[in-house]
Scaffold this active site. Sequence first.
Site, mmCIF file in Angstrom:
data_model
loop_
_atom_site.group_PDB
_atom_site.id
_atom_site.type_symbol
_atom_site.label_atom_id
_atom_site.label_comp_id
_atom_site.label_asym_id
_atom_site.label_seq_id
_atom_site.Cartn_x
_atom_site.Cartn_y
_atom_site.Cartn_z
ATOM 1 N N HIS A 122 0.821 -1.211 0.000
ATOM 2 C CA HIS A 122 0.000 0.000 0.000
ATOM 3 C C HIS A 122 0.852 1.257 0.000
ATOM 4 C CE1 HIS A 122 0.777 0.733 4.287
ATOM 5 N NE2 HIS A 122 0.304 -0.468 4.606
ATOM 6 N N CYS A 139 2.796 -4.741 6.684
ATOM 7 C CA CYS A 139 2.584 -4.549 5.244
ATOM 8 C C CYS A 139 3.855 -4.059 4.562
ATOM 9 C CB CYS A 139 1.465 -3.531 5.026
ATOM 10 S SG CYS A 139 -0.139 -4.079 5.628
#
Length: 164
Positions: A122, A139
């Site tokens: 992301h 992430c």
Amino acid sequence: MKFLKITLIILALGLTACGDSKIRKYEGPPVTSVQVHKAERKMYLLSGAKVLRQYDIGLGFKPTGHKQYEGDGRTPEGVYFIDRQNPRSSYHLSLGISYPNTADQKMAFLEGKKPGGDIFIHGRGKYNGPNKRDWTAGCIAVTDQEVEEIYAMVRVGTPIYILP
């Protein structure tokens, strides 16, 4: 007549603004795999053996080692797949990674913990904390502009190899 011209100009400007989207188009060679090299903080998009793009990345706030359970701050290691696209991500755009797999679930179970999930590639979105490098909960982070490019290039089902 002057009112009509002003109305048309405002309408044209409004329609132009509607066309400004973070979802881009990509018409190049297909991305056949993604490789993440955690130690080097690099991510590569490949078509066969050819590197199409390279990115500097941020990882979980505890970047060393394989993710073992929810909340450990680590980014997983192993072979996974891009399993979803999220155009409404809190971090601009995101691509889901198929963590946890069966082995990850078993390892967490043996520790008496949950494996966690929601691991993504992301952007930064509205995050403006002090850490510019490894700040996620596990992430893989890039800039918002870079995630727009990645989102356009990488399809659901693409394998992602996350290496130590």
